[in-house]
Design an enzyme around this catalytic site. Structure first.
Site, PDB file in Angstrom:
ATOM      1  N   VAL A 162       7.493  -1.447  -2.704  1.00 58.33           N
ATOM      2  CA  VAL A 162       6.516  -2.408  -2.174  1.00 58.33           C
ATOM      3  C   VAL A 162       5.156  -1.711  -2.221  1.00 58.33           C
ATOM      4  O   VAL A 162       4.981  -0.638  -1.631  1.00 58.33           O
ATOM      5  CB  VAL A 162       6.844  -2.801  -0.720  1.00 58.33           C
ATOM      6  CG1 VAL A 162       5.804  -3.793  -0.196  1.00 58.33           C
ATOM      7  CG2 VAL A 162       8.249  -3.386  -0.635  1.00 58.33           C
TER       8      VAL A 162
ATOM      9  N   VAL B 140       0.615  -2.222  -2.792  1.00 58.93           N
ATOM     10  CA  VAL B 140      -0.597  -3.019  -2.978  1.00 58.93           C
ATOM     11  C   VAL B 140      -1.710  -2.035  -3.317  1.00 58.93           C
ATOM     12  O   VAL B 140      -1.788  -0.947  -2.714  1.00 58.93           O
ATOM     13  CB  VAL B 140      -0.937  -3.809  -1.685  1.00 58.93           C
ATOM     14  CG1 VAL B 140      -2.275  -4.525  -1.816  1.00 58.93           C
ATOM     15  CG2 VAL B 140       0.181  -4.806  -1.367  1.00 58.93           C
TER      16      VAL B 140
ATOM     17  N   GLY C 155      -4.441  -4.834   3.556  1.00 55.31           N
ATOM     18  CA  GLY C 155      -4.912  -5.401   4.816  1.00 55.31           C
ATOM     19  C   GLY C 155      -5.292  -6.866   4.731  1.00 55.31           C
ATOM     20  O   GLY C 155      -5.943  -7.392   5.622  1.00 55.31           O
TER      21      GLY C 155
ATOM     22  N   GLY D 288      -2.810  -9.251   3.836  1.00 61.81           N
ATOM     23  CA  GLY D 288      -1.580 -10.034   3.897  1.00 61.81           C
ATOM     24  C   GLY D 288      -0.774 -10.043   2.611  1.00 61.81           C
ATOM     25  O   GLY D 288       0.276 -10.686   2.535  1.00 61.81           O
TER      26      GLY D 288
ATOM     27  N   GLY E  15       0.834  -7.501   1.066  1.00 63.65           N
ATOM     28  CA  GLY E  15       2.098  -6.777   1.247  1.00 63.65           C
ATOM     29  C   GLY E  15       3.121  -7.620   1.990  1.00 63.65           C
ATOM     30  O   GLY E  15       4.296  -7.678   1.601  1.00 63.65           O
TER      31      GLY E  15
ATOM     32  N   TYR F  40       7.009  -3.611   8.431  1.00 60.58           N
ATOM     33  CA  TYR F  40       8.271  -4.288   8.100  1.00 60.58           C
ATOM     34  C   TYR F  40       8.845  -5.040   9.305  1.00 60.58           C
ATOM     35  O   TYR F  40       9.477  -6.084   9.135  1.00 60.58           O
ATOM     36  CB  TYR F  40       9.283  -3.279   7.553  1.00 60.58           C
ATOM     37  CG  TYR F  40       8.939  -2.795   6.173  1.00 60.58           C
ATOM     38  CD1 TYR F  40       8.903  -3.680   5.099  1.00 60.58           C
ATOM     39  CD2 TYR F  40       8.623  -1.472   5.922  1.00 60.58           C
ATOM     40  CE1 TYR F  40       8.575  -3.255   3.822  1.00 60.58           C
ATOM     41  CE2 TYR F  40       8.290  -1.026   4.647  1.00 60.58           C
ATOM     42  CZ  TYR F  40       8.272  -1.930   3.604  1.00 60.58           C
ATOM     43  OH  TYR F  40       7.940  -1.518   2.350  1.00 60.58           O
TER      44      TYR F  40
HETATM   45  C1  LIG Z   1       2.543  -0.882   2.924  1.00 68.22           C
HETATM   46  C2  LIG Z   1       1.645  -1.804   2.078  1.00 68.22           C
HETATM   47  C3  LIG Z   1       2.468  -2.399   0.941  1.00 68.22           C
HETATM   48  C4  LIG Z   1       1.091  -2.912   2.963  1.00 68.22           C
HETATM   49  O1  LIG Z   1       0.355  -3.790   2.134  1.00 68.22           O
HETATM   50  P1  LIG Z   1      -0.827  -4.697   2.743  1.00 68.22           P
HETATM   51  O2  LIG Z   1      -1.203  -5.692   1.714  1.00 68.22           O
HETATM   52  O3  LIG Z   1      -1.883  -3.846   3.311  1.00 68.22           O
HETATM   53  O4  LIG Z   1      -0.012  -5.393   3.924  1.00 68.22           O
HETATM   54  P2  LIG Z   1      -0.512  -6.580   4.874  1.00 68.22           P
HETATM   55  O5  LIG Z   1      -1.969  -6.820   4.655  1.00 68.22           O
HETATM   56  O6  LIG Z   1       0.428  -7.698   4.720  1.00 68.22           O
HETATM   57  O7  LIG Z   1      -0.253  -5.930   6.295  1.00 68.22           O
HETATM   58  C5  LIG Z   1      -1.030  -4.849   6.647  1.00 68.22           C
HETATM   59  C6  LIG Z   1      -0.628  -4.464   8.040  1.00 68.22           C
HETATM   60  O8  LIG Z   1       0.390  -3.470   7.966  1.00 68.22           O
HETATM   61  C7  LIG Z   1      -0.100  -2.268   8.521  1.00 68.22           C
HETATM   62  N1  LIG Z   1       0.260  -1.159   7.656  1.00 68.22           N
HETATM   63  C8  LIG Z   1       0.475  -1.181   6.341  1.00 68.22           C
HETATM   64  N2  LIG Z   1       0.761   0.053   5.893  1.00 68.22           N
HETATM   65  C9  LIG Z   1       0.742   0.854   6.944  1.00 68.22           C
HETATM   66  C10 LIG Z   1       0.941   2.245   7.115  1.00 68.22           C
HETATM   67  N3  LIG Z   1       1.235   3.074   6.107  1.00 68.22           N
HETATM   68  N4  LIG Z   1       0.823   2.741   8.362  1.00 68.22           N
HETATM   69  C11 LIG Z   1       0.527   1.937   9.392  1.00 68.22           C
HETATM   70  N5  LIG Z   1       0.322   0.619   9.293  1.00 68.22           N
HETATM   71  C12 LIG Z   1       0.422   0.088   8.068  1.00 68.22           C
HETATM   72  C13 LIG Z   1      -1.616  -2.402   8.539  1.00 68.22           C
HETATM   73  O9  LIG Z   1      -2.164  -1.666   9.605  1.00 68.22           O
HETATM   74  C14 LIG Z   1      -1.807  -3.887   8.752  1.00 68.22           C
HETATM   75  O10 LIG Z   1      -1.722  -4.219  10.108  1.00 68.22           O
HETATM   76  P3  LIG Z   1      -2.649  -5.370  10.734  1.00 68.22           P
HETATM   77  O11 LIG Z   1      -2.317  -6.636   9.975  1.00 68.22           O
HETATM   78  O12 LIG Z   1      -2.236  -5.402  12.173  1.00 68.22           O
HETATM   79  O13 LIG Z   1      -4.030  -4.898  10.498  1.00 68.22           O
HETATM   80  C15 LIG Z   1       0.420  -1.025   1.504  1.00 68.22           C
HETATM   81  O14 LIG Z   1      -0.235  -0.361   2.581  1.00 68.22           O
HETATM   82  C16 LIG Z   1       0.781   0.004   0.433  1.00 68.22           C
HETATM   83  O15 LIG Z   1       0.837  -0.317  -0.753  1.00 68.22           O
HETATM   84  N6  LIG Z   1       0.994   1.264   0.843  1.00 68.22           N
HETATM   85  C17 LIG Z   1       1.323   2.329  -0.107  1.00 68.22           C
HETATM   86  C18 LIG Z   1       2.730   2.183  -0.613  1.00 68.22           C
HETATM   87  C19 LIG Z   1       3.757   2.157   0.506  1.00 68.22           C
HETATM   88  O16 LIG Z   1       3.773   3.025   1.370  1.00 68.22           O
HETATM   89  N7  LIG Z   1       4.645   1.138   0.455  1.00 68.22           N
HETATM   90  C20 LIG Z   1       5.709   0.991   1.409  1.00 68.22           C
HETATM   91  C21 LIG Z   1       6.928   1.658   0.865  1.00 68.22           C
HETATM   92  S1  LIG Z   1       8.301   1.590   2.001  1.00 68.22           S
END
Ligand SMILES: CC(C)(COP(=O)(O)OP(=O)(O)OC[C@H]1O[C@@H](n2cnc3c(N)ncnc32)[C@H](O)[C@@H]1OP(=O)(O)O)[C@@H](O)C(=O)NCCC(=O)NCCS
Length: 137
Positions: free
Chosen positions: A72, A74, A80, A82, A84, A115
């Site tokens: 997963v 982004v 941030g 939505g 993900g 998650y």
């Molecule tokens: C995890 C990930 C996919 C989230 O994508 P995104 O588009 O930012 O997700 P969303 O916008 O739907 O949600 C973001 C929310 O999740 C939280 N969040 C996402 N990643 C986080 C992290 N590593 N630590 C803490 N909080 C996290 C954000 O704080 C945010 O919270 P909010 O809505 O209260 O502000 C993205 O941060 C990413 O690509 N990270 C690097 C790869 C990774 O670690 N993937 C997960 C593998 S298990």
């Protein structure tokens, strides 16, 4: 508008997105191997914005009992918003639509609340996820 396609992206589009996670500093995979890996996914979703691949998620599954979500991601500048959450919802929907009983994943450090908001719960300490790493050499 962000377009979500339930398909594996072209490796040329995927490679910069994949590298942006930093995971390949550990895995050290070449592009051909990563192309084969994502191509063997059971379910996939790719998010595009203005023609650019900005997000991806996939699952590997027996299509009956279990599916496990992987990769997963982004693009950092698109996080941030939505995307993900939508990727996780989409891939979970695909698993459920195929009749999969139970969907699993391994939360990267710090992503547990992300998650949890999508309906996933940590396994109890008495039933931890485990892994086996084959010895090198
Ligand atoms: C995890 C990930 C996919 C989230 O994508 P995104 O588009 O930012 O997700 P969303 O916008 O739907 O949600 C973001 C929310 O999740 C939280 N969040 C996402 N990643 C986080 C992290 N590593 N630590 C803490 N909080 C996290 C954000 O704080 C945010 O919270 P909010 O809505 O209260 O502000 C993205 O941060 C990413 O690509 N990270 C690097 C790869 C990774 O670690 N993937 C997960 C593998 S298990």
């Amino acid at each position: 508008m962000i377009e979500y396609k339930n398909e594996v992206p072209d490796i040329k589009d995927y490679w910069p997105l994949y590298l942006s996670t930093g995971w390949n500093e550990v895995f050290k995979m070449d592009a051909n191997s990563v192309e084969r890996a994502i191509g063997n996914s059971s379910f996939a979703v790719s998010a595009y914005w203005q023609g650019e691949l900005i997000g991806f998620a996939r699952a590997v599954s027996d299509r009956v009992m279990y599916a496990t979500i992987y990769d997963v991601m982004v693009l950092p500048e698109q996080r941030g918003r939505g995307i993900g959450s939508e990727l996780v919802a989409n891939i979970t929907r695909q698993c459920k639509a195929a009749g999969v009983y139970s969907v699993h994943l391994f939360a990267a450090d710090g992503t547990e609340p992300f998650y949890q908001r999508s309906g996933f719960q940590a396994r109890p300490p008495s039933m931890p996820g485990m892994r086996y790493e084959a010895e090198e050499g």
